[in-house]
Structures are given as C-alpha cells and as structure tokens.
Motif scaffolding. Structure first.
Motif, short mmCIF file in Angstrom:
data_model
loop_
_atom_site.label_atom_id
_atom_site.label_comp_id
_atom_site.label_asym_id
_atom_site.label_seq_id
_atom_site.Cartn_x
_atom_site.Cartn_y
_atom_site.Cartn_z
N ILE A 183 0.82 -1.21 0.00
CA ILE A 183 0.00 0.00 0.00
C ILE A 183 0.85 1.25 0.00
CG2 ILE A 183 -0.22 0.38 2.50
CD1 ILE A 183 -3.08 0.55 -0.06
N ILE A 184 2.11 1.14 0.41
CA ILE A 184 2.99 2.33 0.45
C ILE A 184 3.08 2.99 -0.91
CG2 ILE A 184 5.41 3.05 0.73
CD1 ILE A 184 5.58 1.11 3.08
N ASP A 185 3.12 2.19 -1.97
CA ASP A 185 3.20 2.74 -3.33
C ASP A 185 1.88 3.36 -3.78
OD1 ASP A 185 5.89 2.01 -3.70
OD2 ASP A 185 5.31 -0.03 -4.30
N GLN A 186 0.82 3.14 -3.02
CA GLN A 186 -0.49 3.68 -3.40
C GLN A 186 -0.90 4.89 -2.57
OE1 GLN A 186 -3.42 0.46 -3.42
NE2 GLN A 186 -1.80 -1.02 -3.90
N LEU A 187 -0.06 5.28 -1.60
CA LEU A 187 -0.39 6.44 -0.78
C LEU A 187 -0.40 7.72 -1.60
CD1 LEU A 187 1.70 5.73 2.46
CD2 LEU A 187 -0.79 5.58 2.21
N LYS A 188 -1.29 8.63 -1.22
CA LYS A 188 -1.39 9.92 -1.90
C LYS A 188 -1.36 11.03 -0.85
CE LYS A 188 -5.38 9.05 -3.73
NZ LYS A 188 -5.61 7.71 -3.19
N PRO A 189 -0.92 12.23 -1.24
CA PRO A 189 -0.92 13.35 -0.30
C PRO A 189 -2.30 13.52 0.35
CG PRO A 189 0.29 13.97 -2.26
CD PRO A 189 -0.34 12.62 -2.55
N GLY A 190 -2.30 13.73 1.66
CA GLY A 190 -3.55 13.90 2.39
C GLY A 190 -4.07 12.64 3.02
N ASP A 191 -3.55 11.46 2.65
CA ASP A 191 -4.00 10.21 3.25
C ASP A 191 -3.67 10.19 4.74
OD1 ASP A 191 -5.13 9.11 0.99
OD2 ASP A 191 -3.37 7.92 0.43
N LYS A 192 -4.55 9.56 5.51
CA LYS A 192 -4.34 9.44 6.96
C LYS A 192 -3.53 8.18 7.27
CE LYS A 192 -7.76 10.37 9.77
NZ LYS A 192 -7.24 11.57 10.44
N ILE B 141 10.51 8.00 9.55
CA ILE B 141 9.54 7.34 8.67
C ILE B 141 8.60 8.35 8.01
CG2 ILE B 141 7.52 5.82 8.68
CD1 ILE B 141 9.07 3.91 10.44
N PRO B 142 8.01 9.31 8.77
CA PRO B 142 7.17 10.30 8.10
C PRO B 142 7.91 11.07 7.01
CG PRO B 142 6.77 10.35 10.45
CD PRO B 142 7.95 9.44 10.25
N LYS B 143 9.15 11.46 7.28
CA LYS B 143 9.93 12.21 6.30
C LYS B 143 10.18 11.38 5.04
CE LYS B 143 14.27 14.79 5.87
NZ LYS B 143 15.52 15.22 6.59
N MET B 144 10.54 10.11 5.22
CA MET B 144 10.82 9.25 4.06
C MET B 144 9.55 8.95 3.26
SD MET B 144 13.52 6.58 5.82
CE MET B 144 13.79 5.60 4.33
N LEU B 145 8.43 8.73 3.95
CA LEU B 145 7.17 8.46 3.26
C LEU B 145 6.73 9.66 2.43
CD1 LEU B 145 4.98 6.55 5.88
CD2 LEU B 145 5.77 5.68 3.67
N GLN B 146 6.81 10.85 3.01
CA GLN B 146 6.36 12.06 2.31
C GLN B 146 7.27 12.39 1.14
OE1 GLN B 146 3.89 14.43 5.74
NE2 GLN B 146 6.10 14.57 5.86
N LYS B 147 8.55 12.09 1.29
CA LYS B 147 9.47 12.28 0.17
C LYS B 147 9.12 11.30 -0.95
CE LYS B 147 14.38 12.28 -1.07
NZ LYS B 147 15.77 12.10 -0.57
N ARG B 148 8.74 10.09 -0.57
CA ARG B 148 8.41 9.05 -1.55
C ARG B 148 7.19 9.43 -2.38
NH1 ARG B 148 10.07 3.50 -1.72
NH2 ARG B 148 8.69 2.34 -3.10
N GLY C 84 5.81 12.52 -2.54
CA GLY C 84 5.86 13.90 -3.03
C GLY C 84 4.80 14.81 -2.46
N GLY C 85 4.45 14.62 -1.21
CA GLY C 85 3.45 15.49 -0.58
C GLY C 85 3.27 15.15 0.89
N LYS C 86 2.39 15.90 1.55
CA LYS C 86 2.16 15.74 2.98
C LYS C 86 1.12 14.65 3.26
CE LYS C 86 4.77 19.12 4.63
NZ LYS C 86 5.88 18.88 5.59
N LEU C 87 1.39 13.87 4.29
CA LEU C 87 0.43 12.89 4.78
C LEU C 87 -0.13 13.37 6.12
CD1 LEU C 87 2.53 9.69 4.01
CD2 LEU C 87 0.35 10.28 2.91
N ASP C 88 -1.30 12.87 6.46
CA ASP C 88 -1.95 13.25 7.72
C ASP C 88 -1.64 12.17 8.76
OD1 ASP C 88 -3.54 14.11 9.76
OD2 ASP C 88 -5.44 13.96 8.68
N PHE C 89 -0.66 12.43 9.63
CA PHE C 89 -0.21 11.43 10.60
C PHE C 89 -0.93 11.57 11.94
CE2 PHE C 89 3.48 11.69 7.74
CZ PHE C 89 3.70 10.34 7.48
N THR C 90 -1.23 10.43 12.55
CA THR C 90 -1.73 10.35 13.92
C THR C 90 -0.84 9.36 14.67
OG1 THR C 90 -4.01 10.79 13.25
CG2 THR C 90 -3.68 9.78 15.41
#
Length: 407
Positions: free
Chosen positions: A291-300, A321-328, A330-336
């Motif tokens: 699923i990591i390859d399917q994440l999009k900016p804004g996903d929780k 991990i947040p930094k590497m995922l968002q770099k992957r 190309g946008g911000k994710l919504d982390f909890t």
C-alpha cells in the motif's frame, strides 16, 4: 543489577482479573501477589487504570498479574475505565472472572466469556466471598454446566480455595505462552552472527535496546557467536572473519548502509523484522507494504508505538519514517500517533497503520491489533518492513526468514 535479569514484561504470562465492581477483584489481586498493591474499598469503582504486578508462580514461571476496573462501571469516567479494561483483555493469556457468591451471572459476565472466547483466552470463573454467602456444590456444578468453564469457590478474606485457584492457574495458563524464537531457529551451533547497531541520538545512553539484547541472548542459546558493531565498523569486522557469518542483522535505520556493506551471499535482515515474526504475523505485515506505493498526499496514516519515550531529533516513528514516506509520495500525509497501550477502537479512517517492533507488547496483543486492522480492511506494516520497503531491500530482508515462516 537485579533489574537487568528480570524477564521483560512482554515475555511473561499475563493473568488478568476481571468482573463487576466490588466482586473482590482487587482483594484477589492482593492475595495472589501477597502485597497490598491494589486499593481495596467497599466503594464501587475504586480501581481506575489497570494495576500490573510482575511475579513468579512456580512451576509456571514469570507472570504478570493484572487488576482491572469493573466491567460494569458507569458515567463518563467509568466509560474510560472500562476502555482501559478492554485494552487489558487483549493482552491477557489467562482470565480470572470474579463473581460475588451472593450474585447471579449477568450479561456483564457472559459478554466477558464471549469476548475471551473470540480472543482464544482461557478463563477461570472464581466465585468469591463464599465465607459470607450461602453457596453449595450444586450451585458450582450448575455454573460449570452453564459456562463450560473451570469454576472455583474462593474467599479472599479467609484464603479458602486459593490453593485450588493456583493449581488451576498453573494447569490452564498456556504452555506455549513464550514467544516463538527471535532467531535461534535460523542458526546452528558454531555459526557466527553479526549485529549492526547504530549509536545515534535516539540510542539509550549506556545500553542497548531490548531487541538487540534479546537477539544476542537468542543467538547464544543457539550455540552461535555474536559480533556487535556500529554501521561504520561492519565492513572491517566482516574482513576479519575467516568465513562469512551465517546471518547479518541490522537496525532498520541502517538498512541502506548495511545493504551496501554486507555481501549478497550473506543473509541480511533487521531486528524489527525478526520482532515482527516473533510478535505477530510477518507475512501479513510484509503484504501490507504494497500500500505504500499507493499512498497519496492527504491520506491518513496511523503510527503506533508500544513504548513511550521522549521524541529525539532522529526519532524513527516521529521523524524518519514520516519524512521518508512524504518524500516518496511527493506530498504531505496526515499522521496520527498512538503510544503505549493505547490503540484506536476504529482504524477505518486510516489508509495505513505502521506499528513499531512491538518488543513491549505480548504476542497476543500484537496479533489482536493485526486482527482488528484486517477486519477493518486496513493494511498494517511495522517499522522494519516500512524501512526495508522504502530503501528497496524488503525482498532481501525477508529471505532469511521465509523458510522459517512456513514451518
């Protein structure tokens, strides 16, 4: 020095005490632990957060006794207490449900029986206060017929029935409670294992972290020799060996460096992947990495840490991990973030759950969290799987454990 030799909390049989308020749960806790560790009062609802006490029950071995709040607690605060009790249920290997001898079974007890059955947890029904209430062997037999459980009359006041209860605990506590091997089933006597252990700002001062210590002990139990080195010393240590090691294990944060340094002929994996295999279902965690390859900016994205610690500049779950995922992506994710024993009741809003190595959780608790995510249709991965995926070494990191996964 005594603390160094203590069995880790997550490696103990967890025996939980449950029931309605004022059934005598805390009195039983104090009786079992031989200490007044839990507050006892005639006022219902005295116990708030679960109380834990590590001890030994021979011949069973190291255990963790848990006293919980009444499952029938009421009000806003009561709901929070019941929530904590529910959390304790997921990590309990053997449950003792306490029933006041003057009371009859209610939906509270039958719901507990049902939920423990779903969790695969053994249950003892302890009928307490038999010193002050009329009871008969016939009533005990009726409860056995009704519940199908081990039913024991006890008195926490006089101590009546406590020997029989201890015998039942020893008999029913899961014999296979001990976690599967961390790595000793991957080794044979005479093998050499090399451990890559980074020492950065996130490393505890003056000591190794629990998975590293457990890896050393497990390798020694297998009759293997262990070499421990920082990532910039691995190459020198490998050059000094007459023959390649049977296994190389790296901290997940040093995956990229270790992948370059450790020759392809040497099996390589990480502490976190080994922990995932020991504590949970590694196959499902590895599948969740897709699923990591399917994440999009804004996903929780939920990040769950089973321990609590101060966030450092190089913190793996809060920073790396947040930094590497968002770099992957190309946008911000919504982390909890959830820490310690806390885990959300509803994981449906999240696109992905990333869990720590779970060294502070019981296997039962980790499997329950995975089951919860699976039932909600939400993929879960852990730190090691995530970092291996992001650094392109997941396939290689899984090779050393693939054969063992099918045993």
């Amino acid at each position: 020095m005594a603390g160094i030799q203590e069995t880790p909390k997550a490696n103990r049989v967890h025996i939980g005490i449950f029931g309605r308020r004022n059934a005598g749960k805390s009195s039983l806790f104090n009786k079992l632990t031989k200490q007044n560790a839990a507050l006892v009062s005639e006022t219902p609802g005295t116990t708030t957060d679960p109380v834990y006490k590590a001890m030994e029950i021979l011949p069973l071995g190291p255990v963790m006794i848990i006293d919980t709040a009444g499952i029938d607690d009421v009000g806003d605060l009561g709901k929070l207490r019941v929530g904590k009790t529910k959390e304790a249920m997921t990590k309990t290997d053997l449950a003792i449900v306490v029933l006041d001898a003057a009371e009859s079974l209610t939906d509270f007890e039958t719901t507990l029986f049902k939920e423990f059955k779903e969790l695969g947890t053994e249950v003892i029904l302890a009928v307490n206060k038999v010193d002050s209430s009329e009871y008969s062997d016939e009533r005990i037999k009726r409860l056995v017929d009704l519940t199908g459980l081990e039913v024991l009359p006890i008195s926490t006041l006089t101590g009546s029935g406590m020997t029989e209860l201890m015998d039942a605990i020893v008999k029913l506590a899961p014999r296979a409670f001990e976690d599967p091997p961390l790595l000793r089933d991957l080794l044979k006597p005479g093998d050499t294992v090399i451990l890559c252990v980074p020492v950065d700002t996130g490393a505890p001062k003056g000591r190794l972290i629990l998975p590293q210590v457990q890896a050393i002990r497990d390798a020694l139990d297998a009759g293997a020799s262990v070499i421990v080195a920082k990532e910039n010393e691995i190459e020198n240590q490998l050059a000094n060996l007459k023959k390649p090691p049977a296994l190389a294990i790296t901290d997940s944060q040093a995956f990229a460096k270790a992948n370059q340094t450790v020759g392809k002929e040497i099996p390589l994996t990480s502490f976190s992947i080994l922990m995932a295999r020991q504590k949970g279902d590694l196959v499902t965690l590895a599948e969740g990495a897709e699923i990591i390859d399917q994440l999009k900016p804004g996903d929780k994205v939920l990040i769950a840490e089973a321990c609590t610690h101060r966030c450092q500049a190089e913190d793996i779950g809060r920073i790396k991990i947040p930094k590497m995922l968002q770099k992957r992506i190309g946008g911000k994710l919504d982390f909890t973030w959830y820490t310690g024993n806390s885990f959300p009741e509803d994981v449906a809003p999240y696109k992905l759950v990333i869990h720590c190595g779970a060294c502070m959780l019981t296997r039962r608790a980790m499997l329950q969290r995975q089951r919860q995510c699976r039932e909600a249709g939400i993929p879960m991965v852990n730190y090691g799987v995530t970092l291996a995926k992001l650094t392109g070494v997941l396939d290689r990191a899984m090779i050393p454990v693939k054969d063992a996964l099918t045993r």
